[in-house]
Motif scaffolding. Structure first.
Motif, PDB file in Angstrom:
ATOM      1  N   ALA A  10       0.824  -1.204   0.000  1.00  0.00           N
ATOM      2  CA  ALA A  10       0.000   0.000   0.000  1.00  0.00           C
ATOM      3  C   ALA A  10       0.858   1.254   0.000  1.00  0.00           C
ATOM      4  O   ALA A  10       0.637   2.178  -0.798  1.00  0.00           O
ATOM      5  N   GLU A  11       1.860   1.285   0.873  1.00  0.00           N
ATOM      6  CA  GLU A  11       2.711   2.474   0.956  1.00  0.00           C
ATOM      7  C   GLU A  11       3.501   2.682  -0.334  1.00  0.00           C
ATOM      8  O   GLU A  11       3.721   3.817  -0.771  1.00  0.00           O
ATOM      9  N   THR A  12       3.924   1.589  -0.956  1.00  0.00           N
ATOM     10  CA  THR A  12       4.671   1.700  -2.206  1.00  0.00           C
ATOM     11  C   THR A  12       3.805   2.293  -3.311  1.00  0.00           C
ATOM     12  O   THR A  12       4.216   3.221  -4.029  1.00  0.00           O
ATOM     13  N   ILE A  13       2.591   1.789  -3.464  1.00  0.00           N
ATOM     14  CA  ILE A  13       1.702   2.264  -4.525  1.00  0.00           C
ATOM     15  C   ILE A  13       1.272   3.707  -4.271  1.00  0.00           C
ATOM     16  O   ILE A  13       1.267   4.546  -5.187  1.00  0.00           O
ATOM     17  N   LEU A  14       0.911   4.010  -3.034  1.00  0.00           N
ATOM     18  CA  LEU A  14       0.458   5.360  -2.720  1.00  0.00           C
ATOM     19  C   LEU A  14       1.573   6.383  -2.937  1.00  0.00           C
ATOM     20  O   LEU A  14       1.339   7.473  -3.476  1.00  0.00           O
ATOM     21  N   THR A  15       2.795   6.032  -2.539  1.00  0.00           N
ATOM     22  CA  THR A  15       3.909   6.958  -2.739  1.00  0.00           C
ATOM     23  C   THR A  15       4.231   7.102  -4.219  1.00  0.00           C
ATOM     24  O   THR A  15       4.573   8.199  -4.677  1.00  0.00           O
ATOM     25  N   ALA A  16       4.115   6.009  -4.971  1.00  0.00           N
ATOM     26  CA  ALA A  16       4.389   6.081  -6.410  1.00  0.00           C
ATOM     27  C   ALA A  16       3.469   7.098  -7.078  1.00  0.00           C
ATOM     28  O   ALA A  16       3.902   7.865  -7.949  1.00  0.00           O
ATOM     29  N   LEU A  17       2.205   7.129  -6.672  1.00  0.00           N
ATOM     30  CA  LEU A  17       1.284   8.104  -7.253  1.00  0.00           C
ATOM     31  C   LEU A  17       1.730   9.525  -6.927  1.00  0.00           C
ATOM     32  O   LEU A  17       1.776  10.396  -7.811  1.00  0.00           O
ATOM     33  N   LEU A  18       2.063   9.779  -5.663  1.00  0.00           N
ATOM     34  CA  LEU A  18       2.461  11.125  -5.267  1.00  0.00           C
ATOM     35  C   LEU A  18       3.698  11.592  -6.034  1.00  0.00           C
ATOM     36  O   LEU A  18       3.719  12.695  -6.595  1.00  0.00           O
ATOM     37  N   VAL A  19       4.734  10.762  -6.070  1.00  0.00           N
ATOM     38  CA  VAL A  19       5.979  11.152  -6.729  1.00  0.00           C
ATOM     39  C   VAL A  19       5.758  11.298  -8.230  1.00  0.00           C
ATOM     40  O   VAL A  19       6.309  12.214  -8.866  1.00  0.00           O
ATOM     41  N   PHE A  20       4.945  10.440  -8.826  1.00  0.00           N
ATOM     42  CA  PHE A  20       4.649  10.547 -10.254  1.00  0.00           C
ATOM     43  C   PHE A  20       3.976  11.880 -10.569  1.00  0.00           C
ATOM     44  O   PHE A  20       4.327  12.554 -11.548  1.00  0.00           O
ATOM     45  N   VAL A  21       3.012  12.265  -9.756  1.00  0.00           N
ATOM     46  CA  VAL A  21       2.321  13.542  -9.975  1.00  0.00           C
ATOM     47  C   VAL A  21       3.305  14.705  -9.846  1.00  0.00           C
ATOM     48  O   VAL A  21       3.282  15.649 -10.649  1.00  0.00           O
TER      49      VAL A  21
END
Length: 288
Positions: free
Chosen positions: A156-167
């Motif tokens: 969960a933390e990996t996917i959620l952080t990936a979205l933030l950094v991608f944006v």
């Protein structure tokens, strides 16, 4: 050969100096920005959760980050998050030295913000009587509202952080967000918290995870490793996806400042040739 080397030396020296210089104003901005994020957003989670609920906490994180993007974005880029800084390093937006210095400032800011919250908690009777408890920390197992497993929390933390950094990578170029781009960053963090709070409490930021864990009365420090590592893994994934969707970064985004044409021998020659052609055209017109 010696003449060419002499001409190129100042340019090489400037590039080397640019790669090593770390702006102290940027470090101060990252320290105080991370402190503000932890104090205000985590503070809402600690003191105001019974009044605002999950939605209020999510909006607090998003709104604080949104304000910081415009406040310190032009100074440091407003990372206030080691995972975002790692994304910027891997995306060749900043040098590794700058990234490491940002990490130190962010982690120190996160602990300082949590220390201020702990100081504030001393003046509240319920915290004096019952202790600080989880103190806004992240967790899994018994420390999770839904008792998510460690593996599930890491995913969960990996996917959620990936979205933030991608944006962040998609909406910023150079230092900070331009125009309405800050809205995308702030709102994405709010959405991330709406999903993540029931699962892990939502870290997506090692500095945000470490600070409160230092002052919590539960076993948050024994679990904090996950909330330090998983966001960094998410940042790596975000950079890879960004490369696939936007291509590799240009040379000027990789920390290599372009040499102005006036400082380049070729540029100087081209400028001189252009000036000579203009003068020749002027004389031809006078003769006509």
């Amino acid at each position: 050969m010696s003449t060419t080397a002499t001409r190129d030396a100042p340019s090489a020296t400037r590039s080397h100096r640019a790669a090593l210089d770390v702006d102290p104003h940027a470090l101060a901005a990252e320290f105080f920005g991370t402190l503000a994020l932890v104090f205000f957003a985590v503070g809402v989670a600690i003191f105001a959760k019974p009044f605002v609920g999950v939605l209020g906490i999510a909006l607090a994180f998003g709104f604080v980050l949104l304000a910081l993007v415009y406040a310190i974005g032009p100074i440091s880029g407003c990372h206030v998050n080691p995972a975002v800084t790692l994304g910027m390093m891997l995306g060749r937006r900043i040098s590794p030295l700058t990234g490491v210095c940002y990490w130190v400032a962010q982690l120190a800011g996160g602990v300082a913000g949590a220390a201020l919250l702990a100081w504030l908690a001393r003046s509240i009777p319920i915290f004096k009587a019952d202790g600080r408890g989880s103190f806004g920390t992240d967790g899994y197992g018994a420390n999770s509202v839904v008792h998510i497993s460690a593996g599930g929390a890491f995913l969960a933390e990996t996917i959620l952080t990936a979205l933030l950094v991608f944006v962040v990578l998609c909406t910023t170029h150079g230092k900070g967000a331009k125009g309405p781009a800050g809205m995308a960053i702030g709102l994405s963090l709010s959405v991330i918290h709406l999903l993540g709070i029931p699962l892990t409490g939502t870290s997506v930021n090692p500095a945000r995870a470490l600070g409160p864990a230092v002052f919590a009365d539960n076993n948050a420090l024994s679990q904090v490793w996950l909330f330090l590592v998983a966001p960094l893994a998410g940042a790596v994934i975000a950079v890879l996806v960004h490369f696939l969707t936007h291509g590799l970064p240009a040379q000027h985004e990789a920390g290599t400042p372009p040499v102005p044409a006036t400082e380049s021998p070729a540029g100087s020659a081209a400028g001189a040739a252009g000036a000579a052609e203009t003068e020749a055209e002027r004389r031809d017109k006078d003769l006509e």
